[in-house]
Design an enzyme around this catalytic site. Structure first.
Site, short mmCIF file in Angstrom:
data_model
loop_
_atom_site.label_atom_id
_atom_site.label_comp_id
_atom_site.label_asym_id
_atom_site.label_seq_id
_atom_site.Cartn_x
_atom_site.Cartn_y
_atom_site.Cartn_z
N HIS A 187 9.04 1.14 3.31
CA HIS A 187 10.09 1.20 4.33
C HIS A 187 11.01 0.00 4.14
O HIS A 187 10.80 -0.83 3.22
CB HIS A 187 9.48 1.26 5.73
CG HIS A 187 8.45 0.20 5.99
ND1 HIS A 187 8.75 -1.14 6.05
CD2 HIS A 187 7.10 0.29 6.17
CE1 HIS A 187 7.66 -1.82 6.29
NE2 HIS A 187 6.64 -0.99 6.35
N HIS A 196 9.48 -3.43 3.43
CA HIS A 196 9.05 -3.69 2.05
C HIS A 196 10.26 -4.03 1.17
O HIS A 196 10.20 -4.91 0.31
CB HIS A 196 8.38 -2.44 1.45
CG HIS A 196 7.06 -2.10 2.07
ND1 HIS A 196 6.88 -0.94 2.80
CD2 HIS A 196 5.88 -2.74 2.08
CE1 HIS A 196 5.61 -0.89 3.21
NE2 HIS A 196 4.99 -1.96 2.80
N MET A 203 0.85 -1.19 0.00
CA MET A 203 0.00 0.00 0.00
C MET A 203 0.88 1.25 0.00
O MET A 203 0.44 2.34 0.36
CB MET A 203 -0.94 -0.01 1.22
CG MET A 203 -1.87 -1.22 1.18
SD MET A 203 -3.46 -0.95 2.00
CE MET A 203 -2.94 -0.67 3.66
N SER A 262 6.33 -0.65 10.05
CA SER A 262 4.98 -0.50 9.51
C SER A 262 4.84 0.91 8.98
O SER A 262 5.41 1.85 9.56
CB SER A 262 3.97 -0.72 10.65
OG SER A 262 2.71 -0.17 10.30
N LYS A 297 4.72 -9.96 9.27
CA LYS A 297 4.11 -9.08 10.27
C LYS A 297 2.58 -9.20 10.21
O LYS A 297 1.90 -9.16 11.21
CB LYS A 297 4.52 -7.63 10.06
CG LYS A 297 4.30 -6.83 11.32
CD LYS A 297 4.23 -5.36 11.09
CE LYS A 297 2.95 -5.05 10.43
NZ LYS A 297 2.32 -3.81 10.69
N ASP A 298 2.06 -9.39 8.97
CA ASP A 298 0.62 -9.64 8.81
C ASP A 298 0.43 -11.15 8.69
O ASP A 298 0.12 -11.67 7.62
CB ASP A 298 0.12 -8.91 7.56
CG ASP A 298 0.25 -7.41 7.69
OD1 ASP A 298 -0.46 -6.82 8.52
OD2 ASP A 298 1.10 -6.81 7.00
N GLY A 335 4.70 -10.21 3.94
CA GLY A 335 5.47 -10.07 5.18
C GLY A 335 4.81 -10.84 6.33
O GLY A 335 3.58 -10.86 6.45
O1 PAF Z 1 -0.33 -5.90 3.45
C1 PAF Z 1 -0.72 -4.93 2.75
O2 PAF Z 1 -0.05 -3.92 2.57
C2 PAF Z 1 -2.08 -5.01 2.07
O3 PAF Z 1 -3.00 -5.68 2.87
C3 PAF Z 1 -2.03 -5.65 0.66
C4 PAF Z 1 -1.59 -7.09 0.72
C5 PAF Z 1 -1.09 -4.84 -0.22
C6 PAF Z 1 -3.42 -5.61 0.03
O4 PAF Z 1 -3.89 -4.30 -0.10
#
Ligand code: PAF
Length: 279
Positions: free
Chosen positions: A25, A28, A21, A183, A147-148, A145
């Site tokens: 950082h 990513h 999104m 994040s 983290k999620d 990631g």
């Molecule tokens: O983890 C994220 O940044 C978002 O949930 C994703 C996977 C890009 C979907 O919008």
């Protein structure tokens, strides 16, 4: 079946994909490095940058979510990304405000607890946009990631259940030197809130120490209330949830032992942060 999919993929350039999104950082960029290592120098690396409205609830931070496309593009160029896909809302959800967008992808088991309970429409938005991005980018492999953690488990399940022809890899959580998980929302943490946000990492460390010191299993409810107390010692911190669960099925556990996974969500002021770890 798997061999057929593999043969088909072998006939084309490998495409590695990192959906984001934006407001990129170091976390990513570590996903970009991971995907590059998976597709090799002859492969192509695609990053998408799209703040997806359907995964935000009506009272959440969609409109103020940090956006800086110019900086993101510079970082992507520096990281050797081949293609950045940065669509607008009309491109992703034609007629979204009217009746002409009406198809969603919904995972119905793993998405019930934790984030799904606190943010009831969140995962429907995530699976829908990720399915759309997979159809548009057609990657060989996509990296998410850790983290999620719950998101990654749901995406894996969606890919398996709906036969998306790609592999999913999950890369470790990238942390600041003091332990705070990276994040884009850390940008909201002004002044003293940045320090208070360490409550999440301290809770994880406390749970890890408890598990190490205990040969048997610890009752989840007593560990939860101990961690809640530690977290809420910070004046701006309010616990949303702590869950202890089995790392594959995400099934909540009543006893906590080595190998149990822990996830938590905490409001630091108005900012909601999440983290997780294997204990
Ligand atoms: O983890 C994220 O940044 C978002 O949930 C994703 C996977 C890009 C979907 O919008």
């Amino acid at each position: 079946m798997q061999r057929m999919a593999g043969d088909w993929v072998r006939g084309r350039t490998k495409v590695g994909f990192v959906p984001t999104m934006g407001c990129l950082h170091a976390g990513h960029l570590s996903l970009v490095r991971r995907v590059r290592s998976l597709v090799g120098s002859k492969g192509k690396v695609v990053v998408s940058i799209y703040v997806n409205p359907t995964q935000f609830g009506p009272t959440e931070d969609f409109s103020r979510y940090p956006r800086d496309l110019k900086r993101d593009l510079r970082l992507c160029r520096g990281a050797g990304v081949d293609v950045v896909f940065a669509p607008g809302n009309e491109e992703m959800y034609p007629g979204h405000t009217g009746p002409s967008f009406s198809t969603y992808v919904v995972e119905e088991a793993l998405s019930k607890g934790m984030e799904g309970q606190s943010r009831p429409t969140h995962f429907r938005g995530v699976t829908t946009v990720v399915a759309k991005l997979f159809n548009i980018v057609q990657p060989t492999v996509a990296v998410f990631g850790a983290k999620d953690y719950q998101q990654a488990a749901i995406i894996r399940r969606m890919v398996r259940d709906l036969n998306f022809p790609l592999k999913i890899a999950v890369a470790p959580t990238h942390r600041e030197a003091d332990g705070l998980a990276m994040s884009s929302r850390n940008k909201y943490l002004e002044g003293d809130l940045r320090k208070q946000a360490l409550a999440l990492w301290h809770a994880i460390e406390t749970a890890r120490a408890a598990v190490r010191q205990n040969a048997g299993s610890i009752p989840a409810h007593s560990l939860k209330s101990r961690l809640k107390q530690i977290i809420e010692r910070e004046p701006a911190a309010r616990l949303d949830y702590i869950e202890f669960f089995e790392p594959e099925t995400l099934a909540p556990q009543t006893g906590v032992a080595r190998g149990t996974h822990m996830a938590l969500a905490v409001f630091i002021g108005k900012t909601r942060l999440i983290d997780n770890a294997r204990l």
